[in-house]
Design a protein around this motif. Structure first.
Motif, PDB file in Angstrom:
ATOM      1  N   GLY A 124       0.810  -1.210   0.000  1.00 16.52           N
ATOM      2  CA  GLY A 124       0.000   0.000   0.000  1.00 16.52           C
ATOM      3  C   GLY A 124       0.846   1.263   0.000  1.00 16.52           C
ATOM      4  N   VAL A 125       0.163   2.415   0.006  1.00 23.52           N
ATOM      5  CA  VAL A 125       0.853   3.694  -0.049  1.00 23.52           C
ATOM      6  C   VAL A 125       1.765   3.886   1.161  1.00 23.52           C
ATOM      7  N   LEU A 170       7.057  10.263  -7.601  1.00 22.49           N
ATOM      8  CA  LEU A 170       6.809   8.952  -8.177  1.00 22.49           C
ATOM      9  C   LEU A 170       5.338   8.569  -8.039  1.00 22.49           C
ATOM     10  N   LEU A 171       4.758   8.896  -6.897  1.00 19.84           N
ATOM     11  CA  LEU A 171       3.356   8.556  -6.664  1.00 19.84           C
ATOM     12  C   LEU A 171       2.423   9.272  -7.640  1.00 19.84           C
ATOM     13  N   GLU A 213      -6.681   4.310  -4.187  1.00 13.01           N
ATOM     14  CA  GLU A 213      -5.851   4.606  -3.026  1.00 13.01           C
ATOM     15  C   GLU A 213      -5.006   5.856  -3.265  1.00 13.01           C
ATOM     16  N   LEU A 214      -4.457   5.974  -4.457  1.00 14.09           N
ATOM     17  CA  LEU A 214      -3.647   7.147  -4.783  1.00 14.09           C
ATOM     18  C   LEU A 214      -4.506   8.411  -4.823  1.00 14.09           C
ATOM     19  N   MET A 215      -5.713   8.310  -5.348  1.00 12.20           N
ATOM     20  CA  MET A 215      -6.611   9.469  -5.388  1.00 12.20           C
ATOM     21  C   MET A 215      -6.969   9.946  -3.987  1.00 12.20           C
ATOM     22  N   SER A 216      -7.055   8.999  -3.055  1.00 11.86           N
ATOM     23  CA  SER A 216      -7.386   9.381  -1.682  1.00 11.86           C
ATOM     24  C   SER A 216      -6.199  10.028  -0.974  1.00 11.86           C
ATOM     25  N   GLU A 217      -4.990   9.864  -1.544  1.00 10.02           N
ATOM     26  CA  GLU A 217      -3.784  10.390  -0.915  1.00 10.02           C
ATOM     27  C   GLU A 217      -3.280  11.678  -1.552  1.00 10.02           C
ATOM     28  N   ILE A 218      -3.769  12.023  -2.722  1.00 10.96           N
ATOM     29  CA  ILE A 218      -3.147  13.112  -3.470  1.00 10.96           C
ATOM     30  C   ILE A 218      -3.220  14.448  -2.743  1.00 10.96           C
ATOM     31  N   ALA A 219      -4.373  14.809  -2.201  1.00 10.34           N
ATOM     32  CA  ALA A 219      -4.496  16.113  -1.545  1.00 10.34           C
ATOM     33  C   ALA A 219      -3.765  16.172  -0.205  1.00 10.34           C
ATOM     34  N   PRO A 220      -3.950  15.186   0.677  1.00  8.71           N
ATOM     35  CA  PRO A 220      -3.312  15.308   1.990  1.00  8.71           C
ATOM     36  C   PRO A 220      -1.830  14.995   2.006  1.00  8.71           C
ATOM     37  N   THR A 221      -1.336  14.249   1.015  1.00  9.55           N
ATOM     38  CA  THR A 221       0.041  13.758   1.113  1.00  9.55           C
ATOM     39  C   THR A 221       0.885  14.000  -0.123  1.00  9.55           C
ATOM     40  N   GLU A 262       1.026  15.849  -2.850  1.00  5.94           N
ATOM     41  CA  GLU A 262       1.421  17.108  -3.472  1.00  5.94           C
ATOM     42  C   GLU A 262       2.148  18.043  -2.501  1.00  5.94           C
ATOM     43  N   LYS A 263       2.659  17.500  -1.414  1.00  8.40           N
ATOM     44  CA  LYS A 263       3.289  18.345  -0.395  1.00  8.40           C
ATOM     45  C   LYS A 263       4.810  18.275  -0.394  1.00  8.40           C
ATOM     46  N   ASN A 264       5.392  17.394  -1.164  1.00 10.62           N
ATOM     47  CA  ASN A 264       6.838  17.243  -1.131  1.00 10.62           C
ATOM     48  C   ASN A 264       7.402  17.126  -2.541  1.00 10.62           C
ATOM     49  N   ILE A 265       6.885  17.951  -3.435  1.00 12.57           N
ATOM     50  CA  ILE A 265       7.380  17.977  -4.806  1.00 12.57           C
ATOM     51  C   ILE A 265       7.528  19.421  -5.252  1.00 12.57           C
ATOM     52  N   SER A 266       8.380  19.641  -6.226  1.00 13.18           N
ATOM     53  CA  SER A 266       8.656  20.997  -6.704  1.00 13.18           C
ATOM     54  C   SER A 266       7.480  21.534  -7.502  1.00 13.18           C
TER      55      SER A 266
END
Length: 232
Positions: A44-45, A74-75, A119-127, A129-133
């Motif tokens: 999992g993520v 990568l995600l 699973e990735l769609m559920s993670e995109i907003a909270p996780t 997009e917070k550690n990429i340029s």
């Protein structure tokens, strides 16, 4: 030996030397995506760390940074690839006008069959997009808009009463539905155990039926509003 084990063994038996040509770099990039997919399917993520990917690919972690700036970069690429595959299937499945409920059934089944994407769609907003340029985010959002545009075009083919802007908005709503429903309908083990007790049974939901209901209600509501506006 299953495919994942065969792939892992092949990767770990090869030396991961620096790719020189564009073709070799593309192959290394693809190898890392496949390794990440294996880890994601198994753990999992939460278990998708760069170290886990490196171990699966048989390389040292620092080599990954030649291809992906962060785990989150990568995600988002994995998400984009999965969504593009869904759009391709949607293009093949929709050949003409459909009833809203039939479209909702098709969409809900497509998303439900793609656990990794949900699973990735559920993670995109909270996780994610917070550690990429900003450049990585820009490229991701640009590509995502392109795929969403393709999806919206297919949606208009099936529901011709939608205009282009409304069709795009439908997919934004579906993203919200999926992102909210997935963690609720796939709770951690402690909640699964708790929901087995009759008192807490109302908290048990199945993903596909719940998503179908939300998309159906949304499409029927939009259709009713369009008819009401046309009659005014």
């Amino acid at each position: 030996m299953d495919w994942n084990e065969t792939y892992h063994q092949t990767m770990t038996n090869q030396s991961f030397q620096r790719a020189r040509s564009a073709e070799a770099k593309a192959q290394r990039h693809s190898d890392l995506i496949r390794a990440a997919t294996c880890v994601l399917e198994q753990d999992g993520v939460d278990g998708l760390t760069l170290q886990a990917i490196a171990s699966r690919a048989g390389i040292v972690k620092s080599n990954i940074y030649r291809y992906f700036e962060t785990r989150e970069a990568l995600l988002v690429e994995l998400l984009l690839r999965d969504f593009a595959k869904l759009v391709e299937e949607l293009e093949q499945a929709v050949s003409g006008e459909m009833a809203p409920a039939n479209m909702a059934k098709l969409l809900s089944e497509m998303f439900a069959s793609r656990q990794q994407l949900c699973e990735l769609m559920s993670e995109i907003a909270p996780t994610m997009e917070k550690n990429i340029s900003i450049e990585c985010v820009r490229n991701f959002k640009r590509a995502l808009l392109g795929e969403a545009g393709r999806a919206a075009f297919v949606l208009q083919k099936g529901l011709p009463w939608l205009d282009a802007e409304e069709a795009m908005a439908v997919f934004f709503s579906i993203h919200v539905f999926v992102a909210g429903l997935w963690p609720v309908t796939n709770p951690p083990p402690i909640l699964v155990k708790l929901y087995e007790e009759p008192e807490f049974a109302p908290f048990r939901y199945e993903f596909a039926p719940a998503l179908f209901g939300m998309i159906t209600a949304h499409l029927l509501g939009l259709e009713a509003m369009k008819k009401l506006s046309a009659g005014m």
